[in-house]
Each structure stands twice: as C-alpha cells, then as structure tokens.
Design an enzyme around this catalytic site. Structure first.
Site, PDB file in Angstrom:
ATOM      1  N   CYS A   1      82.286  59.580   4.847  1.00  0.00           N
ATOM      2  CA  CYS A   1      82.051  58.800   3.629  1.00  0.00           C
ATOM      3  C   CYS A   1      80.641  58.223   3.646  1.00  0.00           C
ATOM      4  O   CYS A   1      80.186  57.675   4.646  1.00  0.00           O
ATOM      5  CB  CYS A   1      83.022  57.629   3.540  1.00  0.00           C
ATOM      6  SG  CYS A   1      84.729  58.090   3.258  1.00  0.00           S
TER       7      CYS A   1
ATOM      8  N   GLY B   1      69.543  50.840 -21.917  1.00  0.00           N
ATOM      9  CA  GLY B   1      68.877  52.077 -21.530  1.00  0.00           C
ATOM     10  C   GLY B   1      67.386  52.092 -21.792  1.00  0.00           C
ATOM     11  O   GLY B   1      66.678  52.950 -21.260  1.00  0.00           O
TER      12      GLY B   1
ATOM     13  N   CYS C   1      84.957  53.424   3.935  1.00  0.00           N
ATOM     14  CA  CYS C   1      85.479  54.219   5.050  1.00  0.00           C
ATOM     15  C   CYS C   1      86.104  53.310   6.120  1.00  0.00           C
ATOM     16  O   CYS C   1      87.205  53.571   6.608  1.00  0.00           O
ATOM     17  CB  CYS C   1      84.338  55.049   5.650  1.00  0.00           C
ATOM     18  SG  CYS C   1      84.882  56.394   6.734  1.00  0.00           S
TER      19      CYS C   1
ATOM     20  N   CYS D   1      87.967  59.069   7.899  1.00  0.00           N
ATOM     21  CA  CYS D   1      89.074  58.346   7.263  1.00  0.00           C
ATOM     22  C   CYS D   1      89.979  59.267   6.444  1.00  0.00           C
ATOM     23  O   CYS D   1      91.003  58.823   5.938  1.00  0.00           O
ATOM     24  CB  CYS D   1      88.549  57.216   6.380  1.00  0.00           C
ATOM     25  SG  CYS D   1      87.944  57.746   4.763  1.00  0.00           S
TER      26      CYS D   1
ATOM     27  N   CYS E   1      86.818  63.379   4.269  1.00  0.00           N
ATOM     28  CA  CYS E   1      86.055  62.617   5.268  1.00  0.00           C
ATOM     29  C   CYS E   1      86.653  62.859   6.652  1.00  0.00           C
ATOM     30  O   CYS E   1      87.869  62.741   6.839  1.00  0.00           O
ATOM     31  CB  CYS E   1      86.078  61.124   4.927  1.00  0.00           C
ATOM     32  SG  CYS E   1      85.337  60.084   6.215  1.00  0.00           S
TER      33      CYS E   1
END
Lengths: 286, 200
Positions: free
Chosen positions: A264, A31, A270, A242, A239
């Site tokens: 998506c 980090g 997808c 899909c 979606c």
C-alpha cells in the site's frame, strides 16, 4: 532562534491575509488558478512551499495535522513539514487520517474517504494542465478564458493513436464543475474519483505562485472519450503486507534478482489493516 | 502635531478598541469560519474577535480585521460610511477607502449597496479580480432561497435579501462578485458559483 520567536504558523499576518483572500477567490471559482505572491520558505522549491503556505494560512491552534508524501507519513518531506508546523504553530500532529483535521499531501489522496470537517492541502509542482502543450502563460490564460480545451483532448487522442490507450497515469487532467480544466497535482489517476469529496480541497503551487480549490461535493470529471472511458487503474494485485485489493500499490524492488513486492502506498491505511489482523502474501517475510 | 492628532480623535475612543486581542490566533479561527462558509454556501458559522463602532456587527468587524489591509480598497455604503467606522478601519487595518467601482471589499446593508452592478466582477483572464461584498443582515437563517452548486451536497437554504441579483450574478460565471453575509456573531456566504432558486 527558537520556535517561540516565530509568528503563529511561521508566516506573518499580512502574508496570511493575502493567501487567505486567494483561497476564498479560489473556492468561489472552483478550478481557476488564483495568482498569489508566494514567499520564500525555509525549504527549497519543489519540496512543498505552496502547500506549506496554504497550510500556514489555514491552520488554527486547535487543528490536528497529518502530512503525507506519496501516501507515506514517514518520508523525509512529510516528517520535515510535520515538524515544521509542530514547532511554529504548536499544533497536534497525527499519522492517522481519521484523527487529522488538516492533511497536507504530496501526490496522493488518503485511501479512507475524507469527512466534511477535514481540509486536504495539495502540494503542486506545475499547476497549469496545459503548460506542456502550450508553454506561454499569456496563451494558456486566454485558453482558460475562452474555455478552449480541445488541445488536451487532442493530446489524449494522440496517446490512443500511438499506444492504443491513454497512457497518462498521474496528474490526469480534470474539468471542474463543467468549466475550468485543472491539474489535480501528480496524484495517480487511481485517486481522481476521490476528487469529488466531502472535504475542502486546496492546491498550492509555491514556485508557480498559484492557489486553486475544489469545494466539497463539486463535480470533477476526468477527461475521456465515449469509446475510451476513463480508467482509474492500479497494479493488478493485492498488497503483500495487508492483503488489500482495493488500495493503491507501490512496487518495491527487494533484491538484485528481480524480486519485488507490492505494498500500500498509504502507510497509515496499511498499518491499521495489519493491526486489525489482515495479512498479505509476504507479511511474514517483511 | 501629536497633540493635534490626539485631540482630533480624542472624542472617538471607540476607534482604538475592538481589535483582535490575539491577532494571529483570532484571525486564524475567524478565517476557518470564513473558509467553511465560502466552501459550503448556505452554512452559517459563528465568528467573533472584532468589534467596530455601530452599526458594524461583530461578524462584519471580524471579517474586515481578518481579510483587509493596505492592499485592499474598501467601500463603505450608507450608514456604514461613518467617521467612527472609517477611523476604526484605518487604525486597525490601514485599508484605503475607494469608490464602489474600485472596491475589493464593500461593506453595508443590501439596500445601501445598491446598485449592485457597480462592483468589480473580474475579467475573463482574471476572474479573481472581483469585489467581495460584506452584507449586513438583520438575521441569518437556513430558510428561504434554495441554493445548489459547488460546496452543496444536494441543496441548501439561506435567507438571501433577494433572488434576481444573485441569478444575474450566476449567469456571468466565472465572472461575478462574492458575498459574505454578517449578522451579529454569525457569518454565511454566497460565492458567484451558487445557483439560486425560489424555494419550492
């Protein structure tokens, strides 16, 4: 000049060594933003010069690379970077998340959970999570040194006071292993839980000259309050192509009459679902 | 001048050999191993490509070739502070030799590197400005000391040369030195972030 005139993966060896040393220090201090001597790349700042430099330092000839931009493999930025490494590193490329060993991404984490043998490289515009609160680098560096992060909680609190909810929807701040506050790059906060991953995650900011890292299985906590817990939200529907109810969705305007559909953002996810026979409400129309 | 240079090193042909056969590809593969072990403390990976003069192992030689250059000061400890090794590092990397206190990389056995407190641990603003120790080990095995922390799913094990020094190192996090362990053609790592405990 043809591609064989370039060194492997474009960058010279001295530059790659410098970047590799920064990556190792980044992994040792999860980090923390390690300064590095970012190079001019053959693309403008803001197009992923940091991610490209990190990828160039990490790639081996045996790698298979995938590049996504907002989840999509077929946008200009993704196609350009994929072709760049295909030419300069003569590596294999793919659009399938499962086949890739190195994935460079702009603003998304793939829907499919990553494995231990995969590396995810993020393109980062502004690596400093405190930058829009405190513009001076000298001050933000001190704040990180002293672990003085109250000001970020204050920002989230003011969000709640003004709007009744935390309105930060992307680049949602996280704290890594209980120490450094980190900007996860402008991924939607929906993706934040996936920052705790089996894969190695590397972040490159070219213009800002910073590299940072999250090793596998590292604790990554999205900031929140007891009474306003972190909410990795997405559009509240499925979606339209899909039918997935769990993937992150893009809203697409389809006509001038207010017509819209949700699809998506992860195009590979997808397409694989549709190939497997799943269909959404507007799959026929599309 | 050229003759003098040639003569002074002519008895040390090992200085010139043992570099990467294919620098770009060999260093890329070596770095992937190094990155994997630094990201996953306790993991042991193969690493090959370089072969410096004795007592440098293949692993330590490859680490030096992959990570060191004119911008990194190197400190050689104990038996590793040998004329042939100095010549080899100079010829292949151009890295300057510096004192332990100034070193970016230090190379030697764990006992030769003592006292470990000499090495840079970075400062609060720049914890990255810390030494990386390349520690030659007789062998590397996933047994002995228990490791926990970033990069480790539950716990891992590694035959560290001791425990105390690494516990002290962890207590000053985010400051601290980072270790790369070299043995034959294998490499492992212990970043400062790892918590080290006696195995149960």
């Amino acid at each position: 000049m043809n591609e064989t005139s370039y060194n492997f993966a474009y960058l010279d060896e001295q530059t790659k060594r410098m970047i590799r040393r920064a990556i190792l220090k980044g992994l040792a201090v999860p980090g923390y933003q390690v300064p590095f001597a970012s190079r001019e790349m053959p693309m403008p700042y803001g197009w992923g010069t940091g991610g490209v430099q990190v990828s160039a330092a990490v790639l081996t000839p045996e790698d298979t690379m995938k590049v996504i931009d907002q989840g999509a493999d077929d946008t200009t930025n993704a196609v350009s970077i994929r072709k760049f490494f295909e030419k300069t590193a003569t590596i294999a490329v793919t659009e399938h998340t499962e086949e890739a060993t190195v994935i460079q991404t702009r603003h998304r984490i793939p829907e499919v959970l990553l494995r231990e043998d995969q590396v995810l490289v993020y393109q980062v515009p502004i690596p400093e999570p405190l930058r829009f609160i405190e513009p001076r680098e000298t001050e933000t560096r001190k704040m990180h040194a002293l672990e003085e992060y109250g000001v970020m909680h204050l920002k989230l609190y003011e969000n709640i006071a003004h709007h009744g909810a935390i309105t930060t929807a992307y680049a949602y701040p996280v704290q890594v292993e209980g120490r450094y506050m980190m900007d996860p790059s402008p991924i939607p906060k929906f993706d934040n839980p996936k920052l705790e991953s089996a894969a190695i995650q590397l972040f490159g900011a070219g213009r800002e000259q910073r590299i940072y890292a999250v090793p596998p299985y590292t604790q990554v906590v999205s900031l929140d309050f007891d009474d306003y817990p972190f909410d990795p939200s997405k559009a509240d529907c499925a979606c339209d192509l899909c039918g997935s109810e769990t993937s992150y969705l893009d809203e697409v305007i389809v006509d001038d009459a207010g017509g819209r559909m949700f699809v998506c953002s992860d195009t590979d996810y997808c397409e694989q679902r549709r190939a497997a026979g799943f269909t959404g409400a507007k799959a026929e129309a599309a | 001048m050229a003759d003098a240079l040639h003569q002074s090193t002519a008895h040390q042909p090992e200085v010139y050999v043992g570099g990467f056969a294919d620098a770009a590809h060999d260093s890329a593969r070596a770095f992937r191993s190094i990155m994997n072990v630094m990201a996953r403390p306790g993991t042991i990976e193969p690493i090959v490509g370089g072969m410096g003069p004795q007592p440098l192992s293949v692993a330590a030689s490859t680490l030096i070739l992959t990570l060191c250059d004119g911008n990194t000061g190197i400190y050689l400890a104990g038996d590793h502070d040998a004329e042939a090794i100095r010549g080899w590092i100079t010829f292949h990397t151009g890295a300057p030799f510096v004192s332990a206190e100034e070193a970016d990389f230090a190379v030697g056995t764990w006992s030769a590197l003592q006292p470990i407190k000499r090495f840079k641990v970075g400062d609060a603003s720049y914890p990255d400005r810390a030494a990386t120790l390349i520690v030659e080990q007789p062998e590397l095995a996933p047994t002995g000391v228990m490791l926990r922390g970033p990069g480790i799913k539950d716990s891992a094990a590694l035959n560290l040369p001791e425990i105390d020094a690494f516990q002290r190192n962890r207590r000053q996090f985010p400051l601290g030195f980072d270790c790369l362990f070299a043995s034959g053609e294998k490499v492992a790592a212990l970043p400062r972030s790892t918590r080290v405990e006696e195995a149960a």
